[in-house]
Design an enzyme around this catalytic site. Structure first.
Site, PDB file in Angstrom:
ATOM      1  N   GLU A 159      -4.926  -1.092  -8.225  1.00 25.89           N
ATOM      2  CA  GLU A 159      -4.228   0.042  -8.854  1.00 25.89           C
ATOM      3  C   GLU A 159      -3.448   0.796  -7.767  1.00 25.89           C
ATOM      4  O   GLU A 159      -2.392   1.346  -8.016  1.00 25.89           O
ATOM      5  CB  GLU A 159      -5.270   0.970  -9.498  1.00 25.89           C
ATOM      6  N   ARG A 179      -2.084   2.769 -16.858  1.00 24.72           N
ATOM      7  CA  ARG A 179      -1.596   2.977 -15.474  1.00 24.72           C
ATOM      8  C   ARG A 179      -0.237   2.302 -15.264  1.00 24.72           C
ATOM      9  O   ARG A 179       0.053   1.764 -14.191  1.00 24.72           O
ATOM     10  CB  ARG A 179      -2.597   2.455 -14.433  1.00 24.72           C
ATOM     11  N   SER A 181      -9.601   5.163  -7.685  1.00 25.04           N
ATOM     12  CA  SER A 181      -9.974   3.786  -8.030  1.00 25.04           C
ATOM     13  C   SER A 181      -9.035   2.812  -7.325  1.00 25.04           C
ATOM     14  O   SER A 181      -7.820   2.942  -7.438  1.00 25.04           O
ATOM     15  CB  SER A 181      -9.850   3.566  -9.534  1.00 25.04           C
TER      16      SER A 181
END
Ligand SMILES: Cc1cc2nc3c(=O)[nH]c(=O)nc-3n(C[C@H](O)[C@H](O)[C@H](O)COP(=O)(O)OP(=O)(O)OC[C@H]3O[C@@H](n4cnc5c(N)ncnc54)[C@H](O)[C@@H]3O)c2cc1C
Length: 308
Positions: A300, A179, A229
């Protein structure tokens, strides 16, 4: 006139018809957030002009894709929210004997691209069928699922920097990680991406896409507004959902925000959540997980606008 209105009227003098005041709740998948100046950019030339103007006038900006990884402040933001559209949301498909080469605008909708790739027999993007962002946002985040990520098929990325200068960066220089991409450390706009895909039977690819969508429907609370998420997987690799569940937080609520009972790393908007509710719940989750397991979870999701 407040600062949103004055920025809007200044930008409108130069880009009439493309600049307006919108509510961030209408531009983000969590469906929260207050007013912002939105500029819809339809070409690289227009984008370069806009970035030049914002630099001269000292106006901050933020590139927004589908807002699927964003928590936007209830008070809105000072940044001009730039959205890529028109010629910046097109895909050129080139088929060779050895595979496909795609030249894609940063504003292209990722699930639509993934679906179109399956239908044309271009393999390698099936994993992305349920990731509800743009191609620019996916490269910025190195979005991924089921062991694959955007980095896997990426040949190069074209960006425009804050002065409006274009630059093409090859895949290895994008510094992709979990990510992560170098673009998170830069003030650039991802305007285009070149992908290299394989060739496969469209029927096989479509059925794989369908299988993935079904898996996601079973696993994720998709009937509620959410941003995927909330927390990144810690370096130790333990799933945040498991840590949150073990801390007894499934179903924990603040105002209209709730830790999903279906997947604990999702915070859902049950109807009337504010960003404030979501932020408070994020803090509770982080602190409780730290107290229970000693693991410090990091977000995130990304923030837009005031955070205190
Ligand atoms: C239901 C759901 C499921 C999800 N599942 C997944 C998943 O499986 N895997 C996964 O990785 N993510 C997932 N996500 C999160 C999200 O979809 C991804 O992070 C996606 O890549 C974000 O794209 P976006 O266009 O919405 O970007 P936004 O959320 O709008 O922005 C995210 C960041 O990217 C930057 N950005 C966006 N476009 C550009 C551009 N053109 N140039 C420069 N910077 C840009 C923004 O400034 C911001 O910092 C999910 C989200 C939801 C709501």
């Amino acid at each position: 006139m407040n600062s949103v209105e004055s920025t809007c009227s200044l930008l409108r003098e130069h880009f009439p018809g493309d600049v307006e005041i919108l509510q961030l709740r209408d531009l983000t998948t969590w469906q929260t957030g207050g007013p912002a100046v939105s500029a819809t950019v339809t070409s690289s030339v227009m984008l370069a002009d806009l970035l030049g103007l914002t630099a001269r006038e000292g106006i901050p900006w933020f590139i927004l894709g589908q807002g699927s990884n964003i928590l936007a402040s209830d008070e809105g933001c000072r940044e001009v929210v730039i959205r890529l559209s028109g010629s910046m949301a097109l895909t050129a498909w080139h088929r060779f004997e050895s595979g496909w080469n795609l030249v894609i605008g940063g504003g292209v909708h990722l699930p639509s691209l993934s679906g179109a790739a399956c239908s044309r027999g271009a393999s390698g993007l099936e994993f992305a069928i349920g990731i509800p962002g743009t191609v620019g946002g996916a490269v910025f985040m190195n979005a991924g699922a089921y062991g694959n990520s955007v980095a896997d098929s990426l040949k190069s990325v074209t960006v425009l920097d804050y002065r409006g200068s274009a630059n093409t960066i090859v895949g290895e220089e994008c510094c992709f990680g979990y990510r992560f991409s170098r673009f998170q450390k830069e003030r650039t706009v991802i305007t285009g991406v070149e992908l290299s895909l394989g060739i496969d039977d469209p029927a096989v690819l479509r059925s794989e896409g369908k299988r993935i969508l079904e898996l996601r429907r079973k696993k994720f609370p998709l009937q509620y507004p959410n941003a995927g998420s909330v927390f990144r997987k810690p370096d130790e690799g333990i799933a945040p959902g498991k840590l949150i569940e073990d801390a007894g937080l499934k179903g924990r609520t603040v105002g209209g925000a709730r830790v999903s009972r279906k997947h604990a790393n999702f915070i859902i908007n049950t109807g009337k959540a504010t960003s404030e509710d979501i932020m408070e719940l994020i803090d509770i989750v982080r602190e409780s997980v730290l107290a229970c397991s000693g693991m410090l979870l990091k977000e995130e999701i990304r923030y837009l606008g005031r955070r205190d």
